[in-house]
Design an enzyme around this catalytic site. Sequence first.
Site, PDB file in Angstrom:
ATOM      1  N   PRO A  74      46.964 -49.681  72.810  1.00 57.96           N
ATOM      2  CA  PRO A  74      47.526 -49.949  71.476  1.00 57.96           C
ATOM      3  C   PRO A  74      46.917 -51.212  70.845  1.00 57.96           C
ATOM      4  O   PRO A  74      47.042 -51.409  69.648  1.00 57.96           O
ATOM      5  CB  PRO A  74      49.028 -50.106  71.724  1.00 57.96           C
ATOM      6  N   GLU A  82      53.582 -50.900  80.520  1.00 60.60           N
ATOM      7  CA  GLU A  82      53.505 -51.835  79.389  1.00 60.60           C
ATOM      8  C   GLU A  82      52.078 -52.299  79.115  1.00 60.60           C
ATOM      9  O   GLU A  82      51.846 -53.131  78.254  1.00 60.60           O
ATOM     10  CB  GLU A  82      54.414 -53.044  79.629  1.00 60.60           C
ATOM     11  N   ARG A 124      33.942 -31.521  68.718  1.00 67.92           N
ATOM     12  CA  ARG A 124      33.533 -30.708  67.564  1.00 67.92           C
ATOM     13  C   ARG A 124      32.340 -31.286  66.822  1.00 67.92           C
ATOM     14  O   ARG A 124      31.801 -30.646  65.925  1.00 67.92           O
ATOM     15  CB  ARG A 124      34.714 -30.437  66.631  1.00 67.92           C
ATOM     16  N   ASP A 127      32.144 -31.878  57.088  1.00 70.61           N
ATOM     17  CA  ASP A 127      32.989 -33.061  57.103  1.00 70.61           C
ATOM     18  C   ASP A 127      32.357 -34.174  56.281  1.00 70.61           C
ATOM     19  O   ASP A 127      33.035 -34.820  55.497  1.00 70.61           O
ATOM     20  CB  ASP A 127      33.199 -33.578  58.532  1.00 70.61           C
TER      21      ASP A 127
HETATM   22  C1  9D3 Z   1      52.598 -52.148  71.509  1.00 68.89           C
HETATM   23  C2  9D3 Z   1      53.694 -51.967  72.488  1.00 68.89           C
HETATM   24  N1  9D3 Z   1      53.525 -52.836  73.667  1.00 68.89           N
HETATM   25  C3  9D3 Z   1      54.357 -54.026  73.430  1.00 68.89           C
HETATM   26  C4  9D3 Z   1      55.102 -54.561  74.580  1.00 68.89           C
HETATM   27  C5  9D3 Z   1      53.915 -52.123  74.897  1.00 68.89           C
HETATM   28  C6  9D3 Z   1      53.206 -50.861  75.112  1.00 68.89           C
HETATM   29  C7  9D3 Z   1      53.716 -49.663  74.664  1.00 68.89           C
HETATM   30  C8  9D3 Z   1      53.071 -48.458  74.902  1.00 68.89           C
HETATM   31  C9  9D3 Z   1      51.983 -50.834  75.775  1.00 68.89           C
HETATM   32  C10 9D3 Z   1      51.341 -49.621  76.008  1.00 68.89           C
HETATM   33  C11 9D3 Z   1      51.898 -48.442  75.577  1.00 68.89           C
HETATM   34  C12 9D3 Z   1      51.207 -47.167  75.842  1.00 68.89           C
HETATM   35  N2  9D3 Z   1      50.319 -46.766  74.731  1.00 68.89           N
HETATM   36  C13 9D3 Z   1      49.025 -46.553  74.952  1.00 68.89           C
HETATM   37  O1  9D3 Z   1      48.586 -46.668  76.073  1.00 68.89           O
HETATM   38  C14 9D3 Z   1      48.149 -46.214  73.853  1.00 68.89           C
HETATM   39  C15 9D3 Z   1      48.384 -46.064  72.450  1.00 68.89           C
HETATM   40  C16 9D3 Z   1      49.569 -46.168  71.658  1.00 68.89           C
HETATM   41  O2  9D3 Z   1      50.681 -46.428  72.123  1.00 68.89           O
HETATM   42  N3  9D3 Z   1      49.450 -45.978  70.297  1.00 68.89           N
HETATM   43  C17 9D3 Z   1      48.262 -45.678  69.704  1.00 68.89           C
HETATM   44  N4  9D3 Z   1      47.146 -45.576  70.388  1.00 68.89           N
HETATM   45  C18 9D3 Z   1      47.217 -45.771  71.749  1.00 68.89           C
HETATM   46  S1  9D3 Z   1      45.914 -45.688  72.781  1.00 68.89           S
HETATM   47  C19 9D3 Z   1      46.809 -46.019  74.122  1.00 68.89           C
END
Ligand code: 9D3
Length: 251
Positions: A93, A120, A158, A173
Amino acid sequence: MSGLGIDVLTIFPDMVRHALPYGILRRVQEAGKLVVAVHDLRQWGLGSSRQVDDAPFGGGGGMVMRPEPIFDGVAAIEAGAVAGRRWRVLLSPRGRRLQHADLNRLAGLERILLICGRYEGVDERVCEHLVDEEISIGDYVLSGGELPALVLIEGVARLLPGALGDPLGAGRDSFAAGSLDWPAWTRPATFKGLPVPDVLLSGDHMRIAKWRQDKSLEMTRERRPDLLQKGGEGLESVEKEPRLIHGRTGR
Ligand code: 9D3
């Protein structure tokens, strides 16, 4: 093999495998243009419980993925049957948000290794010393990197040469670069009293092309004005330099 090889490292290998044999993604693999190998991270887990996570130093809630299984898994995959360095991508994230231009860049590589985080997050030493790039699929919270990895795989698949039956292929595209698709209708010409726009039944292909272009622009202005801003993140905008980690890029 002239196509693309993608390895996926995850604690939920079946979640990834079960999504692969559908649609274009299936066809691209059957044609040998894409090979996906999914690896269970627990193979490199610690002890008899094959542990892959632990509590964060400094306290606080949640668990963090330990570095050893990930480092060992990457080393084993890169020393395996198809040996060699991959472009290592951590789905996170905290990564840079995936854009269509990233798919084009990744589709041009030979081997990619996708690392899926869970819990996390992952030990920072993985981010800093193992991976080449961190990618997010958007600003919303999911439970792990598996679905994001599948999003990336399908998007890349794709774009591989000959992936779409249509010889124009993914070129369509880029034709629609930086604007939204025009609206589409199919039979019947009238449905529940709702007619299809006359112009589309006119047979006047020049007029139809112009009308579609206008609609596309109108729709983009209305819903995604950001796509029309010069320097905005267009669907196919010329790629900005990929974020450098340890001086390596995917090129
Ligand atoms: C942003 C939230 N984090 C704050 C404590 C904790 C957390 C939540 C969820 C850390 C990792 C995750 C798991 N998410 C992913 O691994 C992830 C992800 C996502 O949650 N949203 C958008 N793209 C991606 S790519 C990997």
